[in-house]
Design a protein around this motif. Structure first.
Motif, PDB file in Angstrom:
ATOM      1  N   TYR A 157       0.784  -1.238  -0.140  1.00 35.23           N
ATOM      2  CA  TYR A 157       0.173   0.082   0.041  1.00 35.23           C
ATOM      3  C   TYR A 157       1.005   1.267   0.087  1.00 35.23           C
ATOM      4  N   PRO A 158       1.635   1.487  -0.945  1.00 38.13           N
ATOM      5  CA  PRO A 158       2.526   2.762  -1.190  1.00 38.13           C
ATOM      6  C   PRO A 158       1.988   4.019  -1.250  1.00 38.13           C
ATOM      7  N   LYS A 159       0.609   4.387  -1.279  1.00 35.58           N
ATOM      8  CA  LYS A 159      -0.022   5.471  -1.312  1.00 35.58           C
ATOM      9  C   LYS A 159      -0.756   5.732   0.031  1.00 35.58           C
ATOM     10  N   ASP A 160      -0.981   4.832   0.814  1.00 33.77           N
ATOM     11  CA  ASP A 160      -1.593   4.961   2.148  1.00 33.77           C
ATOM     12  C   ASP A 160      -0.605   5.831   3.030  1.00 33.77           C
ATOM     13  N   ILE A 162      -1.115   6.667   6.064  1.00 32.22           N
ATOM     14  CA  ILE A 162      -1.135   6.123   7.390  1.00 32.22           C
ATOM     15  C   ILE A 162      -0.061   5.151   7.599  1.00 32.22           C
ATOM     16  N   VAL A 163       0.083   4.111   6.507  1.00 32.45           N
ATOM     17  CA  VAL A 163       0.864   3.267   6.570  1.00 32.45           C
ATOM     18  C   VAL A 163       2.477   3.845   6.613  1.00 32.45           C
ATOM     19  N   ALA A 164       2.570   4.755   5.732  1.00 27.67           N
ATOM     20  CA  ALA A 164       3.724   5.606   5.524  1.00 27.67           C
ATOM     21  C   ALA A 164       4.407   6.291   6.848  1.00 27.67           C
ATOM     22  N   THR A 165       3.264   6.814   7.501  1.00 23.26           N
ATOM     23  CA  THR A 165       3.705   7.399   8.770  1.00 23.26           C
ATOM     24  C   THR A 165       4.427   6.526   9.581  1.00 23.26           C
TER      25      THR A 165
END
Length: 177
Positions: A157-160, A162-165
């Motif tokens: 999920y590269p555009k998520d 929350i995941v990136a944070t």
């Protein structure tokens, strides 16, 4: 005489059949009252027979949903997960499917089934649920400390945001060690 007796017999049988029919409306609202009162074990028992398909029962989907919620509230998460999954399988076009998916994802994420839970979340289309979806992701990913798992989730999920944070937070903590 025979014709009159036959008509009378048919009339009596039809009355008996009508009174023998289940009052789905009454059963559903009684079960829902038990649910609202927090009597989840009694609610589960009351919703259970209503979950079975019958053309006269218009409450099958709702009864299944509240049966699953009752199980969840009793901490019978495996039962709740099975009930939500069955509801998805048997009634995939039900109008409340996004809510079913939200609860199912909640259980999956609580069980640390991150990839399955996030995939379930991805199937939610109602934009009104976005706040709940974001909150669910935040509370679930906050507990995830395994850097490799976070990297794999980010790859999926590269555009998520929350995941990136949470991946960035985990990376920064890892660099400090």
């Amino acid at each position: 005489m025979v014709k009159t007796t036959l008509v009378s017999l048919i009339f009596v049988l039809s009355i008996n059949l009508a009174t023998a029919q289940v009052d789905y409306n009454k059963q559903y609202f009684n079960a829902k009252m038990l649910f609202r009162e927090g009597k989840y074990n009694l609610a589960m028992e009351s919703f259970k027979p209503l979950t079975q398909y019958n053309q006269n029962n218009v409450f099958t989907e709702y009864a299944s949903f509240y049966y699953a919620l009752s199980a969840y509230n009793l901490n019978f998460k495996a039962v709740a997960k099975d009930a939500f999954t069955q509801l998805k399988t048997l009634h995939p076009t039900w109008e409340k499917m996004d809510e079913v998916n939200l609860w199912l994802a909640k259980i999956q994420l609580e069980n640390k089934e991150y990839f399955v839970g996030l995939k379930t979340i991805a199937s939610i289309t109602d934009k009104k649920s976005q706040k709940d979806v974001d909150h669910l992701k935040q509370t679930s990913l906050r507990e995830l400390t395994d850097l490799e798992t976070l990297k794999r989730i980010h790859t999926e999920y590269p555009k998520d945001e929350i995941v990136a944070t949470y991946l960035a937070t985990a990376l920064s903590k890892n660099m400090g060690n």
